[in-house]
Write an enzyme that holds these catalytic residues in place. Structure first.
Site, PDB file in Angstrom:
ATOM      1  N   ASP A 228       2.721  -5.020  -4.524  1.00 52.49           N
ATOM      2  CA  ASP A 228       3.478  -4.657  -3.331  1.00 52.49           C
ATOM      3  C   ASP A 228       3.493  -3.125  -3.295  1.00 52.49           C
ATOM      4  OD1 ASP A 228       4.963  -4.549  -1.049  1.00 52.49           O
ATOM      5  OD2 ASP A 228       6.533  -5.913  -1.719  1.00 52.49           O
TER       6      ASP A 228
HETATM    7  C1  BGC Z   1       6.719  -5.017   1.692  1.00 50.63           C
HETATM    8  C2  BGC Z   1       5.443  -5.818   1.862  1.00 50.63           C
HETATM    9  C3  BGC Z   1       4.510  -5.094   2.781  1.00 50.63           C
HETATM   10  C4  BGC Z   1       4.234  -3.716   2.206  1.00 50.63           C
HETATM   11  C5  BGC Z   1       3.303  -2.865   3.054  1.00 50.63           C
HETATM   12  C6  BGC Z   1       6.448  -3.591   1.280  1.00 50.63           C
HETATM   13  O1  BGC Z   1       7.605  -2.820   1.337  1.00 50.63           O
HETATM   14  O2  BGC Z   1       7.537  -5.638   0.724  1.00 50.63           O
HETATM   15  O3  BGC Z   1       5.732  -7.095   2.375  1.00 50.63           O
HETATM   16  O4  BGC Z   1       3.338  -5.829   2.959  1.00 50.63           O
HETATM   17  O5  BGC Z   1       5.462  -3.007   2.093  1.00 50.63           O
HETATM   18  O6  BGC Z   1       3.933  -2.459   4.209  1.00 50.63           O
END
Ligand code: BGC
Length: 751
Positions: A228
């Site tokens: 993530d």
């Molecule tokens: C979120 C993800 C997301 C990623 C990119 C993170 O903060 O938890 O779900 O895909 O950011 O934006």
């Protein structure tokens, strides 16, 4: 398998390939023809940023279709529809040159308070997994990868980047893993995104058991694991655990740490090779899946068709919770004045805040759509402001507008500020000003239809008490407004069924006392008893049960039959005839729950094990056939999945509490053998096919005192005593030697 280019890459190049180039891209190695790839959010539309990059949904993005959120898609119970949505998302990803779309989110809705519940499908792992797999299959059919997220046990936003989810393995295997497992096995997503949180003390991004042993070893995952955004605390530990790609770019920090670690021997280069190979092979597979001569259509070209799909999906996910005296659908041609009240009718809340925030290609508001759908007089008053200001004036104006109306459509819900990625709610109430408005509208004597826009369930007691009909439309995407008008006047059916229970109040919810944890840990103390598994096992009343939803027609269930083709194999076939008993076409979700009333471990009273959405014309009947596999009867034990012989209850119904047929079946599968050893109890030895005789002989050989074991009362007393104590009480001092001797006897007897 090592990628053929591994041999040609320098150590520095390899380290560069496992860490992003920018916020959304991976690094190329031009001299070897390795291209970078673009990853972007996901999951309800394509958020291809055109200016500054961020993961919070702040900066502008290219217009793209905003499909209904997962809360609404989950309520469709319709894998076929999700596959179509996936295909549309894949097509728009191709149009915008996106290689990997970051979704779907298949985390379990552990508590209604999770700020990100709108991005997750269900409280039930089977439903979440079937829908996740269909979505991934749709996206990937276009040669675009999906990213199954957030793996694992990321069920809250509070302290999400540090908290340790403390979850026992059985609960993980039965509740928090199966949606990931099912999606991996049915759809093989190109990537899996590890979550921010720790799991039992270890960051998901550094958890080898999670990322390698379970994901690849047990489930056969073949793609790559991406972090993530910002989840990597230690890039070297991450590669060692099986994390293949750190996102976003950490500049030279990650690659340098990895190069240094390989040079100084703290990271084996073979582990880095595995990560590089996973990333390269996956990107190659994706590109190979695209037809060479394909010219992707632009988002603009796809927009109209995808808007219609979003509209259909929004109706399919809308849940009609109550409908007194069949008030809905309303006659669009004849009747008195309709008062539309509520800011949400004019300013729709159709998506959630944070990384999934889409710049829609168009936006339908319900007020306009209602005006277009009916010949009746339509008047509007906002009734409240999202920030709660000017309450008295707005309520007074709404009452004046609604005076003399036959029907009031009250558009209520949670304003943006109340739920979002990044934080959790602290209560599950609707804003008090909206509830006061509703009570005032009720006083006008008009029929009241409440339309709810929210990403996670809210407390509904007062709403139901003050309304003739309640329609939950969730955050329904850019076409949610027109879909709502379609439903209100009956040109579409509210086909949705609850994918999450609606509790009466927060203190009834299973995680109540363990939420959201503190001092760095959140204990999943309710274990398997999440959602209806809790409410139904403990017999608590709920406002609306899991699986509930009314639609505009009614369905009869008849001739239910559950057959077990071979009782020595844990599998069964469920058949039932479903009849549309009404005068209009409609959809029903047939749900099959299985319970194991007598089991060696505690089990929820019943669990969803199969479902099917059936669309039937008025008067039409269909024989529905559903299969139950071994997993439908199994629980997780320290030795893996176990099915115990005996009776199982198979229930067929329209919700977890509306069971229309119940059958009992008997499985004659071999009983799991207790593991013998010095810690195994007298009772466990006695349950073992050879252990019983061997231990019996041993005890009988101990003279009169030993022979007492045959007495049933003594057996009760001895039941929980481990073998080591039995031996010790017999006066023998060589415990290990005696145990070894007994185990040897057992082995001999088994041959
Ligand atoms: C979120 C993800 C997301 C990623 C990119 C993170 O903060 O938890 O779900 O895909 O950011 O934006």
């Amino acid at each position: 398998m090592a990628h053929p280019l591994i041999e040609e890459l320098t150590l520095e190049e390899k380290a560069s390939l496992v860490s992003g180039a920018s916020f959304w891209t991976t690094r190329p190695v031009e001299r070897l023809g390795i291209e970078g790839a673009t990853l972007t959010d996901g999951p309800h539309g394509v958020r291809m940023q055109t200016a500054g990059a961020d993961h919070l949904g702040i900066n502008a993005a290219h217009p793209a279709t905003a499909f209904p959120t997962a809360a609404a898609l989950g309520s469709t119970w319709d894998p076929e529809l999700l596959e179509q949505v996936g295909q549309a998302l894949g097509a728009e990803s191709r149009a915008l040159d996106v290689d990997v779309l970051l979704g779907p989110g298949v985390n379990i809705k552990r508590s209604p308070l999770c700020g990100r519940n709108f991005e997750y499908f269900s409280e039930d792992p089977l439903l979440a997994g079937e829908l996740g797999a269909a979505w991934v299959n749709g996206v990937q059919s276009k040669g675009v990868g999906a990213s199954l997220k957030h793996y694992a046990a990321n069920n809250q936003e509070t302290d999400r980047m540090r908290i340790s989810a403390e979850v026992d393995e059985r609960t993980l295997r039965e509740i928090y893993f199966p949606a990931f497992e099912r999606t991996v096995q049915q759809a093989q997503p190109a990537t899996v995104m590890c979550s921010y949180n720790r799991l039992n003390g270890t960051f998901a991004s550094q958890n080898r058991w999670l990322l390698t042993d379970v994901l690849r070893g047990d489930w056969g995952f073949e793609g790559y694991v991406v972090s993530d955004w910002g989840a990597v605390a230690d890039p070297v530990a991450a590669v060692a655990a099986g994390l293949d790609l750190e996102m976003p770019s950490s500049g030279e920090r990650g690659p340098k740490a990895i190069v240094d670690a390989v040079r100084n021997g703290t990271l084996s280069e073979s582990l880095l090779d595995i990560a590089v190979s996973n990333v390269l092979s996956t990107h190659e597979r994706l590109r190979a899946a695209r037809p060479a001569d394909e010219t992707p259509q632009s988002v603009e070209q796809l927009a109209e068709q995808h808007h219609s799909l979003a509209r259909r999906a929004a109706a399919a996910g809308s849940v009609l919770l109550t409908n007194e005296g069949a008030l809905l659908p309303l006659d669009a041609e004849n009747g008195g004045k309709i008062a539309v009240v509520g800011e949400f009718a004019r300013t729709p809340r159709y998506q959630g805040a944070g990384s999934s925030h889409i710049n829609p290609t168009r936006l339908d508001d319900a007020l306009t759509a209602i005006g277009e759908a009916t010949r009746r007089e339509v008047v509007f008053a906002p009734g409240f402001a999202f920030d709660g200001s000017d309450e008295e004036t707005l309520v007074a104006a709404a009452l004046e507008t609604a005076a003399g109306a036959d029907v009031v459509f009250a558009f209520l819900g949670l304003p943006d500020a109340e739920e979002s990625e990044g934080f959790d709610r602290t209560h599950m109430d609707l804003p008090a000003n909206q509830l006061r408005l509703l009570a005032a509208l009720r006083g006008t004597g008009a029929k009241v239809v409440v339309v709810l826009s929210n990403g996670a369930v809210v407390q509904l007691g007062e709403v139901v008490g003050n309304a003739d009909a309640v329609l939950e439309v969730w955050l329904g995407g850019q076409a949610g407004g027109s879909a709502t008008a379609d439903i209100l006047f009956g040109s579409a059916e509210p086909e949705g069924r609850l994918a999450e229970s609606v509790p009466l109040q927060l203190s009834d919810t299973p995680a109540f006392v363990n939420w959201p944890g503190n001092q760095g840990k959140v204990f999943y103390g309710e274990r398997l008893y999440v959602g209806y598994r809790w409410y139904d096992t403990t017999g608590r009343d709920v406002a609306f049960p899991f699986g509930h939803g009314l639609g505009y027609t009614t369905f009869g269930y008849s001739d239910a039959r559950v057959t077990v083709p071979d009782p020595t194999v844990a599998a069964a076939v469920v058949e039932v005839t479903v009849t549309n008993q009404g005068t209009r076409a409609g959809a029903e979700v047939v749900q099959v729950y299985v319970g194991d009333p007598v089991a060696g471990v505690d089990r929820p009273v019943h669990e969803l094990r199969a479902f099917a959405k059936v669309r039937l014309e008025a008067g039409e009947s269909r024989r529905v056939r559903l299969e139950l596999d071994e997993r439908a009867f199994a629980f997780w034990s320290p030795n893996g999945w176990v099915v115990e012989p005996g009776e199982f209850v198979v229930q067929i119904g329209a919700s977890s509490r509306d069971l229309r047929a119940v059958e009992t079946i008997t499985l004659d599968v071999p009983a799991p053998e207790p593991e013998l050893g010095k810690e195994a109890t007298f009772e466990e030895w006695m349950q073992h096919p050879q252990g019983a005789a061997v231990l019996g002989q041993f005890l009988s050989g101990l003279g009169e005192a030993g022979a007492m074991w045959r007495d049933p009362e003594t057996q009760k007393l001895l039941g929980s005593m481990p073998l080591r104590s039995l031996i010790s009480f017999s006066g023998r001092t060589d415990i290990d030697g005696t145990v070894a001797g007994l185990l040897n006897e057992v082995d001999k007897a088994a041959k």
